[in-house]
Design an enzyme around this catalytic site. Structure first.
Site, PDB file in Angstrom:
ATOM      1  N   ARG A  67       0.835  -1.196   0.000  1.00  0.00           N
ATOM      2  CA  ARG A  67       0.000   0.000   0.000  1.00  0.00           C
ATOM      3  C   ARG A  67       0.876   1.254   0.000  1.00  0.00           C
ATOM      4  O   ARG A  67       0.450   2.318  -0.440  1.00  0.00           O
ATOM      5  CB  ARG A  67      -0.951   0.005   1.209  1.00  0.00           C
ATOM      6  CG  ARG A  67      -2.171   0.893   0.955  1.00  0.00           C
ATOM      7  CD  ARG A  67      -3.128   0.953   2.126  1.00  0.00           C
ATOM      8  NE  ARG A  67      -2.599   1.718   3.219  1.00  0.00           N
ATOM      9  CZ  ARG A  67      -2.319   1.251   4.442  1.00  0.00           C
ATOM     10  NH1 ARG A  67      -2.539  -0.010   4.737  1.00  0.00           N
ATOM     11  NH2 ARG A  67      -1.823   2.027   5.370  1.00  0.00           N
ATOM     12  N   TYR A 127     -14.321  16.988 -17.507  1.00  0.00           N
ATOM     13  CA  TYR A 127     -15.011  15.699 -17.374  1.00  0.00           C
ATOM     14  C   TYR A 127     -16.124  15.815 -16.334  1.00  0.00           C
ATOM     15  O   TYR A 127     -15.901  16.354 -15.232  1.00  0.00           O
ATOM     16  CB  TYR A 127     -13.961  14.663 -16.960  1.00  0.00           C
ATOM     17  CG  TYR A 127     -14.463  13.271 -16.715  1.00  0.00           C
ATOM     18  CD1 TYR A 127     -15.343  12.658 -17.595  1.00  0.00           C
ATOM     19  CD2 TYR A 127     -14.029  12.551 -15.613  1.00  0.00           C
ATOM     20  CE1 TYR A 127     -15.785  11.358 -17.369  1.00  0.00           C
ATOM     21  CE2 TYR A 127     -14.449  11.252 -15.386  1.00  0.00           C
ATOM     22  CZ  TYR A 127     -15.343  10.670 -16.277  1.00  0.00           C
ATOM     23  OH  TYR A 127     -15.769   9.389 -16.054  1.00  0.00           O
ATOM     24  N   ASP A 200      -5.479  18.344 -15.337  1.00  0.00           N
ATOM     25  CA  ASP A 200      -5.789  16.987 -15.780  1.00  0.00           C
ATOM     26  C   ASP A 200      -5.366  16.906 -17.242  1.00  0.00           C
ATOM     27  O   ASP A 200      -5.989  17.510 -18.111  1.00  0.00           O
ATOM     28  CB  ASP A 200      -7.291  16.716 -15.615  1.00  0.00           C
ATOM     29  CG  ASP A 200      -7.685  15.307 -16.047  1.00  0.00           C
ATOM     30  OD1 ASP A 200      -6.941  14.692 -16.829  1.00  0.00           O
ATOM     31  OD2 ASP A 200      -8.753  14.832 -15.613  1.00  0.00           O
ATOM     32  N   LYS A 225      -6.695   5.629 -20.046  1.00  0.00           N
ATOM     33  CA  LYS A 225      -6.911   6.108 -21.416  1.00  0.00           C
ATOM     34  C   LYS A 225      -5.658   5.904 -22.273  1.00  0.00           C
ATOM     35  O   LYS A 225      -5.216   4.797 -22.441  1.00  0.00           O
ATOM     36  CB  LYS A 225      -7.348   7.579 -21.374  1.00  0.00           C
ATOM     37  CG  LYS A 225      -8.369   7.886 -20.278  1.00  0.00           C
ATOM     38  CD  LYS A 225      -9.667   7.146 -20.476  1.00  0.00           C
ATOM     39  CE  LYS A 225     -10.636   7.493 -19.367  1.00  0.00           C
ATOM     40  NZ  LYS A 225     -11.805   6.664 -19.316  1.00  0.00           N
TER      41      LYS A 225
HETATM   42  C1  LIG Z   1     -10.296  13.871 -18.530  1.00  0.00           C
HETATM   43  C2  LIG Z   1     -10.578  12.730 -17.607  1.00  0.00           C
HETATM   44  N1  LIG Z   1     -10.040  12.744 -16.376  1.00  0.00           N
HETATM   45  C3  LIG Z   1     -10.260  11.748 -15.498  1.00  0.00           C
HETATM   46  C4  LIG Z   1     -11.042  10.664 -15.840  1.00  0.00           C
HETATM   47  C5  LIG Z   1     -11.269   9.575 -14.836  1.00  0.00           C
HETATM   48  O1  LIG Z   1     -10.488   8.469 -15.136  1.00  0.00           O
HETATM   49  P1  LIG Z   1     -10.770   7.012 -14.541  1.00  0.00           P
HETATM   50  O2  LIG Z   1     -11.990   6.494 -15.242  1.00  0.00           O
HETATM   51  O3  LIG Z   1      -9.514   6.264 -14.817  1.00  0.00           O
HETATM   52  O4  LIG Z   1     -11.022   7.175 -13.087  1.00  0.00           O
HETATM   53  C6  LIG Z   1     -11.609  10.597 -17.110  1.00  0.00           C
HETATM   54  C7  LIG Z   1     -12.448   9.455 -17.501  1.00  0.00           C
HETATM   55  O5  LIG Z   1     -13.032   9.427 -18.562  1.00  0.00           O
HETATM   56  C8  LIG Z   1     -11.385  11.668 -18.027  1.00  0.00           C
HETATM   57  O6  LIG Z   1     -11.920  11.676 -19.248  1.00  0.00           O
END
Ligand SMILES: Cc1ncc(COP(=O)(O)O)c(C=O)c1O
Length: 413
Positions: A67, A127, A200, A225
């Site tokens: 962890r 998002y 992000d 992704k």
């Molecule tokens: C821009 C963005 N940030 C964060 C996330 C969250 O990622 P996760 O599904 O791996 O938690 C996504 C998911 O689609 C996303 O498009």
């Protein structure tokens, strides 16, 4: 014959003991595996307990409990940090991996030092779950959430003065309208206002943009992704420089949103082909964006590689020449939900799946998936109409993708 590295008397032992220890902890005798092995161990041991004590106390590098850190995850973290780093080794960031992109984002927000009474100024064009995270998990803690369009630098002084943020949150390429904030200017404005900048960068990957070099304090990626790239694993990473990295590690250690060794290994494997995949995905997206923009059935295309995109100039400056990402969005002419669904049902190669950045091309309907938790009014304010389709380009032949889109557009008439 010695069946284990540490237990010479194995043949004197009973089956229950042999079953537990035989074959384990073999010391490599002069060979090395070419790739990092998956270490599915919860705990780690050393030749003597004093070493473990030093590792636990941070006097010696090592692993103790998964962890806190584990070797497969560490290998992935070194690889992502290397991609996110510039040429100045002393300024290289550290990376902390998490079980998902959302876990990484959550940890980075907490590591920014927010307290009750502070505010987060978040781009409204992010998002949907990010807004859900802020509203559902941070508002109850007494953190004020201010959503705004952060695409007009001239409006920042007023926006910063009104929101008085402790943290500013944006996406390098926003979801789903592909807006591109000027990160260098935004970082300077945030710092001048006493705020930190969290970016992000999931849609951009470290190959298109390295926000830490432009002044950001934290960068997160959903590794689910582009980084992993094959639609078969969930993961996330958060990056920062000293002293912020300690906060990220603390979040993981205490909240426990750890990326498992199997998942870390899969993402590490995916990362090796990221440059090849992304190059193809950017090329395909640019080609399809031009083709769709000229198509009579399409009302509008959102892609920063098009000169018509409001952030084209920033994207040209902020990204490598000719690369604008593998994702585009487009508005179907005269379409509402029903027509969009018929379009999705008519696709044969592009998959109607809720993700992005994979080798397979994926289409998503933001109003019903990534942004379904927003009210229709919030979606309208964010510019996400009921005719908007997001397309994540895979690595298939672009001709097949174009034919698939053309066929679906013909079917809906
Ligand atoms: C821009 C963005 N940030 C964060 C996330 C969250 O990622 P996760 O599904 O791996 O938690 C996504 C998911 O689609 C996303 O498009």
């Amino acid at each position: 014959m010695q069946l284990t590295a540490g237990c010479r008397k194995l043949f004197c032992m009973r089956p229950a003991t042999r079953a537990v220890h035989a074959g384990e902890r073999l010391a490599p005798a002069g060979w090395k595996s070419v790739t990092t092995p998956i270490y599915p161990s919860a705990t780690y041991i050393y030749e003597d307990i004093a070493t473990l004590e030093r590792v636990a106390g941070g006097e010696e590098n090592g692993y103790m409990y998964s962890r806190y850190a584990h070797p497969t995850g560490h290998a992935l973290e070194l690889a992502v940090a290397a991609l996110e780093a510039g040429e100045d080794e002393a300024a290289a960031p550290a990376c902390v991996s998490f079980a998902s992109g959302m876990a990484a984002l959550h940890a980075a927000i907490l590591a920014s030092g927010l307290q009750a009474g502070d505010a987060i100024l978040c781009s409204q064009d992010v998002y949907g779950a990010t807004i859900g995270l802020l509203r559902n998990l941070f508002t109850p803690l007494g953190v004020r959430i201010e959503l705004a369009s952060l695409s007009q630098p001239a409006a920042w002084p007023e926006q910063f003065a009104a929101a008085r943020p402790r943290l500013v949150l944006v996406e390098t390429l926003s979801n789903p309208l592909l807006r591109v904030p000027d990160l260098e200017a935004l970082a300077a404005a945030a710092h001048a206002a006493g705020a930190r900048l969290l970016v992000d960068s999931t849609f951009a990957t470290p190959l298109l943009c390295r926000p830490l070099e432009l002044g950001a304090d934290f960068v997160v990626h959903s590794a689910t992704k582009f980084l992993a790239g094959h639609g078969d694993v969930l993961g996330g990473v958060a990056l920062a420089r000293e002293p912020e990295t300690a906060g990220l590690e603390l979040q993981r250690k205490l909240a426990g949103g750890v990326l498992g060794p199997f998942e870390a290994w899969m993402i590490l494997r995916g990362l090796k082909t990221l440059p090849l995949r992304l190059e193809r995905q950017c090329r395909t997206a640019l080609e399809l964006a031009h083709w769709l923009a000229a198509h009579p059935a399409i009302e509008r295309v959102h892609y920063p590689g098009l000169e018509s995109h409001p952030d084209h100039a920033i994207a040209r400056r902020q990204f490598p020449a000719g690369q604008f990402g593998g994702i585009l969005s487009f508005e179907l002419g005269g379409a509402g939900r029903e027509r969009v669904y018929r379009f999705f049902n008519a696709l044969r190669i592009v998959l109607p799946a809720t993700s992005l950045g994979d080798v397979q091309s994926l289409a998503l309907y933001p109003a019903a998936s990534s942004h379904r938790d927003l009210s229709p009014k919030q979606r309208r304010e964010a510019g996400i109409g009921d005719n908007l389709v997001r397309l994540s380009c895979g690595i298939e032949a672009v001709e097949d993708l174009r034919e698939d889109l053309e066929r679906a557009l013909t079917v809906i008439g």
